[in-house]
Design a protein around this motif. Structure first.
Motif, PDB file in Angstrom:
ATOM      1  N   SER A  98       2.995   3.145   0.594  1.00  0.00           N
ATOM      2  CA  SER A  98       3.084   3.380  -0.857  1.00  0.00           C
ATOM      3  C   SER A  98       2.063   4.424  -1.302  1.00  0.00           C
ATOM      4  N   TRP A  99       0.955   4.540  -0.540  1.00  0.00           N
ATOM      5  CA  TRP A  99      -0.082   5.502  -0.915  1.00  0.00           C
ATOM      6  C   TRP A  99       0.200   6.897  -0.380  1.00  0.00           C
ATOM      7  N   TYR A 129       3.191   1.108   6.720  1.00  0.00           N
ATOM      8  CA  TYR A 129       2.000   1.308   7.548  1.00  0.00           C
ATOM      9  C   TYR A 129       0.734   1.096   6.706  1.00  0.00           C
ATOM     10  N   VAL A 130      -0.160   0.229   7.181  1.00  0.00           N
ATOM     11  CA  VAL A 130      -1.401  -0.171   6.495  1.00  0.00           C
ATOM     12  C   VAL A 130      -1.273  -0.158   4.970  1.00  0.00           C
ATOM     13  N   ASP A 131      -0.342  -0.920   4.500  1.00  0.00           N
ATOM     14  CA  ASP A 131      -0.066  -0.977   3.067  1.00  0.00           C
ATOM     15  C   ASP A 131      -0.191  -2.421   2.589  1.00  0.00           C
ATOM     16  N   VAL A 132      -0.663  -2.604   1.375  1.00  0.00           N
ATOM     17  CA  VAL A 132      -0.760  -3.970   0.853  1.00  0.00           C
ATOM     18  C   VAL A 132       0.583  -4.342   0.226  1.00  0.00           C
ATOM     19  N   LYS A 135       1.797  -3.429  -3.384  1.00  0.00           N
ATOM     20  CA  LYS A 135       2.056  -1.989  -3.546  1.00  0.00           C
ATOM     21  C   LYS A 135       3.343  -1.585  -2.828  1.00  0.00           C
ATOM     22  N   LEU A 153       2.753  -5.538  10.825  1.00  0.00           N
ATOM     23  CA  LEU A 153       1.717  -6.557  11.007  1.00  0.00           C
ATOM     24  C   LEU A 153       0.797  -6.206  12.167  1.00  0.00           C
ATOM     25  N   ARG A 154      -0.505  -6.240  11.885  1.00  0.00           N
ATOM     26  CA  ARG A 154      -1.565  -5.924  12.849  1.00  0.00           C
ATOM     27  C   ARG A 154      -1.455  -4.509  13.406  1.00  0.00           C
ATOM     28  N   GLY A 155      -0.614  -3.697  12.767  1.00  0.00           N
ATOM     29  CA  GLY A 155      -0.490  -2.299  13.200  1.00  0.00           C
ATOM     30  C   GLY A 155       0.138  -2.150  14.583  1.00  0.00           C
TER      31      GLY A 155
ATOM     32  N   ASN B  87      -3.202  -9.136   9.147  1.00  0.00           N
ATOM     33  CA  ASN B  87      -2.170  -8.216   8.660  1.00  0.00           C
ATOM     34  C   ASN B  87      -2.307  -6.797   9.187  1.00  0.00           C
ATOM     35  N   GLY B  89      -4.675  -5.901  11.799  1.00  0.00           N
ATOM     36  CA  GLY B  89      -5.274  -5.820  13.133  1.00  0.00           C
ATOM     37  C   GLY B  89      -6.780  -5.965  13.083  1.00  0.00           C
TER      38      GLY B  89
END
Lengths: 201, 166
Positions: A98-99, A129-132, A135, A153-155, B87, B89
């Motif tokens: 989203s960012w 990807y690494v998004d909350v 958002k 999840l967990r990248g 969430n 890592g």
């Protein structure tokens, strides 16, 4: 003559004494230190190899993964899937956030293309990807996205695919092979061309 | 008797209510310091080695907002850190969890330190031993008093004539 007869004994004693004083070349301590050093180097090497594991290549197998969908963005009513569940279909795997400003350039295109091809054996799958989550949901609502979407999840998925940033798109063919990789916002021409090519095969 | 029961219940409520109120705060009540106290133990996921509390990117701002929201919901710092690790890592944590392969991060430096200290101490000990041992052979290897057995009969004769030793 007597002096000569006593000297050889003296030099032998000196040599023996010198041999006693100088340490041997390989001591147990040195051997242990060497083993420890090699173990440490091996550990570092292993870490380096893992961190630089190559990303998938076009024509190579697509890394397997499991996704747990956002509520309301499931696939065929399932809350989670693996890549194997999509066998026989073309999968357009899109990493976004989203960012990410550039992701916005392709958001409408992806949704439109999904709607155009959803009944032709093509599945679109978005991975945030690494998004909350709040958002991500806001973004999906903003662009009226209807295709399946899940958090990374967990990248693990982005790591398996070795993405360099977002957006990135991987098109996986019906046999689970990576057919095309696109870094950055994908264009309409490229997306249609790649999907059509695979549909004709 | 009933009065005591009501009094007891009232006291219990009086004790529990503030806790309940504290557990659920509005997002606006959470201060930046509280957020940063958690954020400094997390790292920006999209930039290199930047703690979350000083990171200016949108991603970090979103994460700080989420921390604020979770603090308002009454979650503790470990709970929030666990959420982010689950969430995004464990690599987002400033301190790797002390389990599995990550243990090497904690164990290896200590082992190396002990090993290095051991080798250093042993080397010092060896040097000290060598230092005390070396002069000894030098002392014992001093040239023996020169004696010439061919001169002994003459020396004995001179000593006899001079009356030495008699």
């Amino acid at each position: 003559m007597a002096e000569i007869s006593t000297n050889p004994n003296a030099t032998t004693d000196e040599a023996q004494a010198a041999a006693d004083v100088s340490p041997p070349l390989v001591t147990p301590l040195r051997a242990a230190a060497l083993v420890g050093l090699f173990a440490l180097l091996a550990l570092l090497g292993w870490g380096l190899v893992n961190s630089n594991r190559s990303r998938p290549i076009e024509g190579g197998p697509a890394p397997r993964f499991t996704v747990q969908y956002y509520d309301g963005y499931e696939w065929q009513g399932k809350t989670s899937s693996t890549l194997d569940d999509f066998a026989g279909q073309i999968v357009v795997l899109n990493f976004w956030a989203s960012w990410c400003v550039e992701c916005r350039y392709e958001a409408d295109l992806l949704e439109d293309t999904w709607r155009a091809y959803r009944d032709k054996g093509v599945l679109f799958l978005g991975v945030a990807y690494v998004d909350v989550e709040p958002k991500s949901r806001g973004y999906l609502t903003e662009f009226n996205v209807t295709y399946p979407n899940a958090p990374d999840l967990r990248g693990l998925i982005s790591k398996a695919y070795g993405i360099t940033g977002v957006p990135e798109t991987f098109i996986i063919d019906q046999q689970g092979q990576v057919a095309y990789i696109h870094i950055g916002p994908i264009t309409e021409q490229t997306l249609y061309q790649q999907i059509d090519r695979l549909l004709q095969n | 008797m009933k009065v005591w029961v009501y009094l007891g219940l009232g006291l219990l409520l009086a004790l529990l209510l503030p806790g309940a109120v504290l557990a659920q705060r509005s997002v606006g009540d959470v201060t930046a310091d509280e957020v940063n106290a958690v954020a400094r133990d997390l790292f920006c996921p999209t930039c290199e080695s930047t703690p979350l509390d000083v990171c200016p990117t949108q991603t970090c701002q979103d994460w700080r907002d989420l921390i604020r929201q979770q603090l308002a919901e009454g979650k503790s710092k470990p709970e929030i850190l666990d959420y982010f690790a689950a969430n995004f890592g464990p690599q987002v944590l400033s301190e790797p969890p002390r389990q599995g392969f990550n243990l090497t991060v904690w164990v290896v430096p200590v082992v190396l330190l002990l090993l290095g200290g051991g080798i250093f101490s042993f080397s010092l000990y060896r040097l000290k031993q060598a230092g005390t041992a070396l002069p000894a052979p030098a002392a014992t290897q001093s040239p023996p008093p020169k004696t010439n057995t061919t001169l002994d009969p003459y020396r004995e004769q001179i000593e006899r004539e001079l009356g030495v030793g008699e």
